[in-house]
Design a protein around this motif. Sequence first.
Motif, PDB file in Angstrom:
ATOM      1  N   THR A 190       0.818  -1.213   0.000  1.00 49.17           N
ATOM      2  CA  THR A 190       0.000   0.000   0.000  1.00 49.17           C
ATOM      3  C   THR A 190       0.847   1.255   0.000  1.00 49.17           C
ATOM      4  OG1 THR A 190      -0.094  -0.085   2.393  1.00 49.17           O
ATOM      5  CG2 THR A 190      -1.944  -1.030   1.180  1.00 49.17           C
ATOM      6  N   ILE A 193      -7.800 -10.289   0.616  1.00 47.66           N
ATOM      7  CA  ILE A 193      -7.089  -9.075   0.207  1.00 47.66           C
ATOM      8  C   ILE A 193      -7.111  -8.941  -1.311  1.00 47.66           C
ATOM      9  CG2 ILE A 193      -4.891  -7.875   0.242  1.00 47.66           C
ATOM     10  CD1 ILE A 193      -5.929  -7.865   2.912  1.00 47.66           C
ATOM     11  N   PHE A 241     -10.516  -7.654  -2.228  1.00 42.44           N
ATOM     12  CA  PHE A 241     -10.643  -6.228  -1.912  1.00 42.44           C
ATOM     13  C   PHE A 241      -9.943  -5.404  -2.983  1.00 42.44           C
ATOM     14  CE2 PHE A 241     -12.635  -7.486   1.621  1.00 42.44           C
ATOM     15  CZ  PHE A 241     -11.976  -7.555   2.847  1.00 42.44           C
ATOM     16  N   THR A 242      -8.673  -5.787  -3.266  1.00 48.63           N
ATOM     17  CA  THR A 242      -7.880  -5.003  -4.203  1.00 48.63           C
ATOM     18  C   THR A 242      -8.533  -4.955  -5.572  1.00 48.63           C
ATOM     19  OG1 THR A 242      -6.004  -5.950  -3.040  1.00 48.63           O
ATOM     20  CG2 THR A 242      -5.533  -4.667  -4.994  1.00 48.63           C
ATOM     21  N   ILE A 297      -9.103   0.131   2.096  1.00 48.24           N
ATOM     22  CA  ILE A 297      -8.839  -1.257   2.463  1.00 48.24           C
ATOM     23  C   ILE A 297      -9.158  -1.464   3.941  1.00 48.24           C
ATOM     24  CG2 ILE A 297      -7.088  -3.019   2.689  1.00 48.24           C
ATOM     25  CD1 ILE A 297      -5.926  -2.324   0.221  1.00 48.24           C
TER      26      ILE A 297
END
Lengths: 248, 207, 222
Positions: free
Chosen positions: A135, B72, B75-76, B115
Amino acid sequence: MVYLVDILLIGIGAALINNFVLYYFVGICPFIGVSRRIDTAFGMGCAVIFVITIAATISWAITTFILMPGAPLTTWAAGLFVSKEAAARIDLTVLSYIVYIFAISSSVQFVEMYVRKFFPPLYKALGVFLPLITTNCAILFACLVIMSKIVGVDNPQDAWDLGRALTLAVGGGIGFTIAIVIMAGIREELDLCDVPKPFQGAAITLIVAGILALGFMGFTGVDTGLRNALMPEQTIASAPAVSPEEMK
Amino acid sequence: MSDQPTAAERFIQGILPENPVYRQLLGLCPTLAVTNGMQAAITMSGAVLFVLFCANVIVSLIRNLLKPHLRIVIFTLTIATFVTIADRFLAAYVYQMSKVLGPYIPLIIVNCLIICRCEVCSSKQNVVAAGADAIGQSIGFALALSSIAAVREILGTGHFFGIRVLPEVWPDWVVMVLPPGAFLTFGLLLGLLNWYGTFRAEKAERG
Amino acid sequence: MKPIQPMEPMPPSMMARLKDNKIIQAWLVLILAICFGSSLAGIQLTLGPRIEENKINETREKVPELILGAARAQQLAETEKALEIQPTSVAVTKNGRQTAYSVLEARDPEKGRLGWVVKAGGQGYADKIELLLGLDPSAEEISGIFVLEQKETPGLGNKITEEDWRGQFIGKDTDRPLEVVKDRVDEENEISAITGATISSRAVATIVNTAVADLKGKLAAQ
């Protein structure tokens, strides 16, 4: 020679003049979160350089060969079904963001495995920060800049090649490392100072970052000066001596 | 699950008590980058609202199918898709503003805020709560960005939303619209809010 | 006391269920990917042309002003007539490298060619400057410039976008390169610099000079 100067200026530009953290504001979260001690900061910086290089290579390759309109692989694959002209016009750049973020996640996984195997103490020190690099805006930002230099140019010949893309990525990573290490050094000293309670933590870090950014603004114009010094013949337009009568 | 906050609570929490920028310190990249002027800040907040709302709703709808090792990725994927849609819409309908915002719209994908909300809220609660959470957090985000943008634009150019509010004699504090100004403004405002929070807590204790 | 029983092997139904979950997971990602992919393709098909149009119009709508001057461009807009704008590309070989300039030819339906608009760029003080340069049909006179993109210092260098400063370029001849001076303007080919932003001003002049030097012969020959 022109190429080398170009590379040098892109690198210095990304590292110092348009520093990723202090000018473009990317990578702020780790900049504030990981900059308490110099050794962790330096480790984080190195990990970022590693990841950004791999991610930039992957995204440059995918953009140049698959995503951009007229890309070789897409044209060849689609050319099996439709005409060559229609195939050359297929524009897959709408998928670029998804592709980049997955390229970055894979690079981070790869780097994590590598660091765990070959540098266990570093792996223990960085702990949870390694997966967090996914991120880290700096890496996606580097990929986006490279994309804009490939897809967003009017002239296909001006599209960036791998050398320029890598220089930007590595330069950006080095700039991030420089900024985060300087900040870590300052914060180690700040821990001994009497910071007012409301400002402890993130607020004072941001104010220090502001002063750092002011300092880095002093680098503006260095690349123009360097370019003029290294390639003087390019800067003065020497109009060919043509007399008015010949023009008519 | 009765120990989860209700939809209304999620909504209210997002605005000030759990403000994404000032309290959770998430999503700092756009906070510093697009707060040159009010218009850019509001456009960015709108984009974040769209992405956060859609992502929260979709994740909430499939929350029972999610398993730890792939969540994850999902989500991404979801967030990246909606960011692309938002980016294209901006380029089609407000082209000049999309050029000003530049690469910061795609950077919403790695914005920790979204996120985090998917992880904390929408993968565990129903659609209504997830939607309310999204709207609350986005309002908080918009307030935070506007506060910084207002200071920077007024002090830096004498304009607010493009309208001149300070007299012509005001010497524009150009540093405010440059990177150092972003850091300094945000740092000072954050310190101010922290002080105000402690002040109110102490008053409540004494009173 | 009950004898200790050896642990039973995991019931097959649970194993099968676990495996099923993993397959469901992969299927879920695939289905989502297909849904999202098709929605993105839809977005691209509907909005793509509009975005392209925006990009092209960005330069095109400046052409009347650059060729004819602000006043006559306004008149033209009011009469709802439009200039024909033909995009071309002029290739130039410099220092052994091939580059191409993006050039727009402006024609009036009756009067023929009215002028050229060249897109040129170069290094400014802080970052690249991109501008549009308007030339008369024989490339002997500059009819105006317009700065498309710049990242110069706000309040100083970014005054190159102001109409007053840009107006200095209107009517300049292209027989000699333009020079930027800090004091009074004495000669025909001199431009007055912005106070405190000499480098930005010089950068703009250099870009104009380079473009003129590269293209003058080729445009006049067309």
